[in-house]
Design a protein around this motif. Structure first.
Motif, PDB file in Angstrom:
ATOM      1  N   THR A   1       7.024   4.858  -9.594  1.00  0.00           N
ATOM      2  CA  THR A   1       7.358   4.491  -8.251  1.00  0.00           C
ATOM      3  C   THR A   1       7.912   2.931  -8.089  1.00  0.00           C
ATOM      4  N   VAL A   2       8.989   2.693  -7.517  1.00  0.00           N
ATOM      5  CA  VAL A   2       9.393   1.369  -7.751  1.00  0.00           C
ATOM      6  C   VAL A   2       8.437   0.174  -7.029  1.00  0.00           C
ATOM      7  N   THR A   3       7.558   0.631  -6.166  1.00  0.00           N
ATOM      8  CA  THR A   3       6.803  -0.061  -5.506  1.00  0.00           C
ATOM      9  C   THR A   3       5.785  -0.768  -6.498  1.00  0.00           C
ATOM     10  N   TYR A   4       5.225   0.079  -7.373  1.00  0.00           N
ATOM     11  CA  TYR A   4       4.356  -0.543  -8.699  1.00  0.00           C
ATOM     12  C   TYR A   4       5.168  -1.519  -9.358  1.00  0.00           C
ATOM     13  N   MET A   5       6.489  -1.468  -9.726  1.00  0.00           N
ATOM     14  CA  MET A   5       7.183  -2.274 -10.229  1.00  0.00           C
ATOM     15  C   MET A   5       7.112  -3.813  -9.346  1.00  0.00           C
ATOM     16  N   ALA A   6       7.385  -3.405  -8.095  1.00  0.00           N
ATOM     17  CA  ALA A   6       7.449  -4.827  -7.313  1.00  0.00           C
ATOM     18  C   ALA A   6       6.087  -5.374  -7.217  1.00  0.00           C
ATOM     19  N   LEU A   7       5.099  -4.750  -7.283  1.00  0.00           N
ATOM     20  CA  LEU A   7       3.577  -5.309  -7.590  1.00  0.00           C
ATOM     21  C   LEU A   7       3.343  -6.168  -8.672  1.00  0.00           C
ATOM     22  N   GLN A   8       3.993  -5.668  -9.831  1.00  0.00           N
ATOM     23  CA  GLN A   8       4.045  -6.526 -11.040  1.00  0.00           C
ATOM     24  C   GLN A   8       4.838  -7.713 -10.838  1.00  0.00           C
ATOM     25  N   THR A   9       6.040  -7.531 -10.383  1.00  0.00           N
ATOM     26  CA  THR A   9       6.665  -8.547 -10.268  1.00  0.00           C
ATOM     27  C   THR A   9       6.300  -9.815  -9.330  1.00  0.00           C
ATOM     28  N   ALA A  10       5.615  -9.193  -8.340  1.00  0.00           N
ATOM     29  CA  ALA A  10       5.081 -10.259  -7.264  1.00  0.00           C
ATOM     30  C   ALA A  10       3.900 -10.881  -7.777  1.00  0.00           C
ATOM     31  N   TYR A  11       3.228 -10.104  -8.819  1.00  0.00           N
ATOM     32  CA  TYR A  11       1.955 -11.025  -9.475  1.00  0.00           C
ATOM     33  C   TYR A  11       2.515 -12.076 -10.521  1.00  0.00           C
ATOM     34  N   TYR A  12       3.905 -11.858 -11.046  1.00  0.00           N
ATOM     35  CA  TYR A  12       4.394 -12.695 -12.208  1.00  0.00           C
ATOM     36  C   TYR A  12       4.813 -13.858 -11.108  1.00  0.00           C
ATOM     37  N   LEU A  13       5.269 -13.721 -10.079  1.00  0.00           N
ATOM     38  CA  LEU A  13       5.931 -14.846  -9.145  1.00  0.00           C
ATOM     39  C   LEU A  13       4.729 -15.677  -8.480  1.00  0.00           C
ATOM     40  N   GLY A  14       3.505 -15.038  -8.646  1.00  0.00           N
ATOM     41  CA  GLY A  14       2.264 -16.012  -8.325  1.00  0.00           C
ATOM     42  C   GLY A  14       1.694 -15.713  -6.928  1.00  0.00           C
ATOM     43  N   PHE A  15       2.096 -14.616  -6.180  1.00  0.00           N
ATOM     44  CA  PHE A  15       1.675 -14.342  -5.078  1.00  0.00           C
ATOM     45  C   PHE A  15       0.192 -13.921  -4.921  1.00  0.00           C
ATOM     46  N   SER A  16      -0.642 -14.605  -4.146  1.00  0.00           N
ATOM     47  CA  SER A  16      -1.986 -14.412  -4.153  1.00  0.00           C
ATOM     48  C   SER A  16      -2.294 -13.034  -3.111  1.00  0.00           C
ATOM     49  N   GLU A  17      -1.474 -13.042  -2.155  1.00  0.00           N
ATOM     50  CA  GLU A  17      -1.872 -11.996  -1.126  1.00  0.00           C
ATOM     51  C   GLU A  17      -0.476 -11.071  -1.230  1.00  0.00           C
ATOM     52  N   VAL A  18      -0.430  -9.680  -1.223  1.00  0.00           N
ATOM     53  CA  VAL A  18       0.499  -8.858  -1.178  1.00  0.00           C
ATOM     54  C   VAL A  18       0.186  -7.903  -0.205  1.00  0.00           C
ATOM     55  N   ILE A  19       1.046  -7.678   0.685  1.00  0.00           N
ATOM     56  CA  ILE A  19       1.111  -6.792   1.695  1.00  0.00           C
ATOM     57  C   ILE A  19       1.922  -5.664   1.846  1.00  0.00           C
ATOM     58  N   LEU A  20       1.542  -4.416   1.810  1.00  0.00           N
ATOM     59  CA  LEU A  20       2.465  -3.242   1.551  1.00  0.00           C
ATOM     60  C   LEU A  20       2.717  -2.667   3.054  1.00  0.00           C
ATOM     61  N   ILE A  21       3.927  -2.412   3.385  1.00  0.00           N
ATOM     62  CA  ILE A  21       4.357  -1.854   4.628  1.00  0.00           C
ATOM     63  C   ILE A  21       5.178  -0.467   4.333  1.00  0.00           C
ATOM     64  N   GLY A  22       5.427   0.387   5.140  1.00  0.00           N
ATOM     65  CA  GLY A  22       6.709   1.535   4.887  1.00  0.00           C
ATOM     66  C   GLY A  22       6.068   2.268   3.721  1.00  0.00           C
ATOM     67  N   VAL A  23       4.834   2.025   3.136  1.00  0.00           N
ATOM     68  CA  VAL A  23       4.654   2.936   1.814  1.00  0.00           C
ATOM     69  C   VAL A  23       3.573   4.083   2.408  1.00  0.00           C
ATOM     70  N   ASP A  24       4.473   5.120   2.980  1.00  0.00           N
ATOM     71  CA  ASP A  24       3.737   6.214   3.846  1.00  0.00           C
ATOM     72  C   ASP A  24       2.999   7.223   2.721  1.00  0.00           C
ATOM     73  N   HIS A  25       3.332   7.416   1.479  1.00  0.00           N
ATOM     74  CA  HIS A  25       2.894   8.065   0.348  1.00  0.00           C
ATOM     75  C   HIS A  25       2.471   9.486   0.841  1.00  0.00           C
ATOM     76  N   SER A  26       3.882  10.021   1.533  1.00  0.00           N
ATOM     77  CA  SER A  26       3.703  11.262   2.051  1.00  0.00           C
ATOM     78  C   SER A  26       5.255  11.707   2.179  1.00  0.00           C
ATOM     79  N   PHE A  27       5.572  12.902   1.629  1.00  0.00           N
ATOM     80  CA  PHE A  27       6.740  13.482   1.368  1.00  0.00           C
ATOM     81  C   PHE A  27       6.814  14.770   1.988  1.00  0.00           C
ATOM     82  N   ALA A  28       7.815  14.910   3.018  1.00  0.00           N
ATOM     83  CA  ALA A  28       8.064  16.184   3.585  1.00  0.00           C
ATOM     84  C   ALA A  28       8.541  17.350   2.765  1.00  0.00           C
TER      85      ALA A  28
END
Length: 277
Positions: free
Chosen positions: A173-200
């Motif tokens: 998932t690209v979201t996991y790539m974003a979490l790694q990128t956010a960590y590298y950029l130094g963010f201490s709090e990452v908030i997910l929205i729109g990550v429904d984790h459910s597909f029709a």
């Protein structure tokens, strides 16, 4: 015939019930590592990639101690007041730019790592101007330019990469790539929205399908609209990746929280989106 043929034969012919799990796991890691060897020249010797590695160094801890939002693309995004994010640092993924006109602003950063999505939307990605993160495989479709970073990402070799100048695991998932990128950029709090984790749309994970009509799985019916080629989600693998991200953030005294409206993901602590403002 591949030079890995003997290893392939060994893994396919071995009775897994007679081999201890740790040995099987270690053997698979070695096998997967050998398969990644041909990718190393593009990962570290390609001029565009080497330039990206150098420029990525300037991004490390740029946002130390700050918070950010990662915008998934699920239908719940339509039930989320995105206007509240205008002055926040945000990560957009894949075709999030379809929401920009309604949002009235663009995300601070952008990621797209799926080969099919990059191939079919390369002109859109090239036109964006915010810092964008793609993989070295995208060099086939995108021209190097300022604010475009080429990451070395693989499908195997599970890990959470704290330094994105080196190999990253996509975690399905690209979201996991974003979490790694956010960590590298130094963010201490990452908030997910729109990550429904459910597909029709149902089917075999990672299978490539062609949309036959409007897209019911994302915030815009034209997201993966009729004729678009895409891969069915691998929710099991992505959950393993999310768990790894959660552990890594917590161990560093940081946190990831899930503010998705009605989301099905249960890995991260939940919070009410409106309470964040």
């Amino acid at each position: 015939r591949s030079t890995l043929f003997p290893y392939t034969t060994l893994f396919r012919s071995t009775n897994r019930r007679t081999v201890p799990a740790p040995i099987l796991s270690a053997g698979k890691e070695v096998y997967d590592g050998l398969k990644r060897v041909p990718n190393l020249p593009a990962a570290y010797l390609n001029p565009a990639r080497r330039d990206s590695i150098a420029r990525l160094a300037a991004l490390r801890d740029r946002h130390r101690g700050e918070r950010c939002f990662i915008l998934g693309n699920g239908p719940s995004l339509k039930r989320t007041d995105l206007s509240k994010l205008r002055n926040e640092t945000t990560f957009g993924l894949n075709r999030i730019y379809l929401a920009f006109p309604e949002m009235g602003f663009e995300t601070s950063y952008y990621l797209c790592v799926n080969d099919l999505v990059v191939e079919q939307t390369s002109a859109d990605i090239q036109r964006l101007t915010m810092p964008r993160f793609v993989t070295t495989r995208a060099l086939k479709y995108l021209s190097p330019e300022e604010n475009l970073y080429f990451l070395y990402a693989t499908y195997t070799g599970a890990k959470f990469q704290k330094d994105i100048r080196f190999r990253m695991w996509e975690g399905a998932t690209v979201t996991y790539m974003a979490l790694q990128t956010a960590y590298y950029l130094g963010f201490s709090e990452v908030i997910l929205i729109g990550v429904d984790h459910s597909f029709a749309t149902q089917g075999k994970p990672n299978e490539t399908v062609v949309s036959q009509g409007d897209d019911p799985n994302h915030f815009n019916p034209g997201y993966f609209g009729k004729g678009f080629r895409w891969q069915l989600p691998d929710l099991e693998t992505s959950e393993k990746a999310y768990a790894l991200a959660n552990e890594t953030y917590r161990a560093a005294g940081r946190r990831v929280i899930d503010a998705t409206v009605g989301g099905k993901l249960t890995i991260f602590p939940k919070t009410d989106y409106e309470s964040l403002f």
